[in-house]
Scaffold this motif. Structure first.
Motif, PDB file in Angstrom:
ATOM      1  N   THR A   1     -25.184   7.538  -3.230  1.00 25.80           N
ATOM      2  CA  THR A   1     -24.737   6.237  -4.440  1.00 25.80           C
ATOM      3  C   THR A   1     -23.582   5.917  -4.189  1.00 25.80           C
ATOM      4  N   GLU A   2     -23.441   4.988  -4.336  1.00 24.25           N
ATOM      5  CA  GLU A   2     -21.944   3.597  -4.858  1.00 24.25           C
ATOM      6  C   GLU A   2     -20.907   4.401  -4.610  1.00 24.25           C
ATOM      7  N   GLN A   3     -20.993   5.185  -5.473  1.00 24.60           N
ATOM      8  CA  GLN A   3     -19.734   6.387  -6.242  1.00 24.60           C
ATOM      9  C   GLN A   3     -18.819   7.012  -4.427  1.00 24.60           C
TER      10      GLN A   3
ATOM     11  N   ASN B   1     -20.047   6.441  -1.327  1.00 27.54           N
ATOM     12  CA  ASN B   1     -19.811   5.882  -0.118  1.00 27.54           C
ATOM     13  C   ASN B   1     -18.457   5.061  -0.312  1.00 27.54           C
TER      14      ASN B   1
ATOM     15  N   GLY C   1     -17.305  -6.632  -3.016  1.00 30.27           N
ATOM     16  CA  GLY C   1     -17.901  -5.255  -1.846  1.00 30.27           C
ATOM     17  C   GLY C   1     -17.243  -5.849  -0.476  1.00 30.27           C
TER      18      GLY C   1
ATOM     19  N   ARG D   1     -17.343  -0.265  -7.162  1.00 22.18           N
ATOM     20  CA  ARG D   1     -18.448  -1.373  -7.601  1.00 22.18           C
ATOM     21  C   ARG D   1     -19.118  -0.900  -8.184  1.00 22.18           C
ATOM     22  N   ASN D   2     -20.014  -0.803  -9.933  1.00 18.25           N
ATOM     23  CA  ASN D   2     -20.393  -0.832 -10.383  1.00 18.25           C
ATOM     24  C   ASN D   2     -21.855  -1.390 -10.822  1.00 18.25           C
TER      25      ASN D   2
ATOM     26  N   VAL E   1     -21.108  -3.097   1.664  1.00 16.17           N
ATOM     27  CA  VAL E   1     -21.842  -4.181   0.747  1.00 16.17           C
ATOM     28  C   VAL E   1     -21.636  -4.934   0.657  1.00 16.17           C
TER      29      VAL E   1
END
Length: 237
Positions: free
Chosen positions: A106-108, A110, A145, A33-34, A139
């Motif tokens: 961060t998303e990455q 996570n 997510g 997810r970006n 998410v």
């Protein structure tokens, strides 16, 4: 004729736990997810807005880029089924564990916890897999997510089943099935929840889960033979 009947009966009596175990190793829903966060509400206090954007773009932004770069090598080895290297890294790159621990906000970072759990699961280190999966922060603001979060719960269930804790595994399968109402995950985990409860002798609960597959997801792959499971459980009630 008698031999055919015995063969059919043996097929119906296939150990549900064996069927569950056959489901391990097929993990297809890897979603990165970006998406960027929504802008703050226009009426927010200027200081708060400024602080938010400073944190997001001056702190989280560069950290996210570093996390993405660190993830590249680990994802490459993961794709090649080199799970130990992907998890722990080598002299050239950090593994998922290091990325998760250093960039967890961060998303990455996570997502690295989810990858780490998958690596542990493939390596047969099921308790460590559970711990990693539980550190993944779901998410909920986009469909991808939500699906990934459902899978994360289901994989925790797989790990518990591998450890012999069918009750806990069944609870996580139920949570995974109910988390996202989609044909890709819900019928998979409703059926697994049914098989675990059948193994535990909870016939009514097993029937409930099997019927959820047949009634709510009749076009799913799991529904193709669900009537066999329903008939088997009904014989015990």
């Amino acid at each position: 004729m008698a031999e055919n009947n015995r063969a059919g009966h043996a097929q119906q009596q296939q150990d549900p736990e064996q069927i569950i175990e056959q489901g391990l190793g097929r993990f297809e829903l890897f979603i990165e997810r970006n998406g960027k966060a929504l802008l703050m509400f226009l009426g927010a206090i200027v200081l708060v807005v400024g602080g938010y954007f400073s944190y997001k773009y001056l702190y989280l932004g560069p950290r996210a880029e570093k996390a993405s770069a660190a993830m590249f090598g680990a994802q490459d080895f993961f794709a090649r089924d080199s799970f130990a290297v992907a998890l722990n890294g080598n002299a050239s790159f950090d593994g998922f564990l290091t990325v998760a621990e250093q960039y967890g906000n961060t998303e990455q970072g996570n997502l690295a916890w989810h990858y780490a759990g998958l690596c542990y699961l493939h390596l047969g280190e099921f308790q460590q897999a559970i711990e990693a999966f539980k550190k993944y922060d779901a998410v909920r603001d986009n469909a991808a997510g939500v699906i990934l979060a459902a899978q994360n719960l289901g994989l925790i269930g797989d790990a518990y089943v591998e450890l012999g804790d069918l009750k806990e595994g069944g609870e996580y399968y139920q949570r995974a099935a109910e988390y996202s109402d989609n044909i890709g995950t819900a019928p998979v985990y409703f059926k697994k929840a049914g098989m675990v409860n059948e193994k535990l002798g909870n016939w009514a609960r097993a029937l409930e889960f099997y019927e959820a597959v047949g009634n709510n997801y009749p076009r799913s792959m799991q529904a193709r033979d669900i009537e066999k499971f329903i008939a088997r459980v009904k014989q015990q009630l």
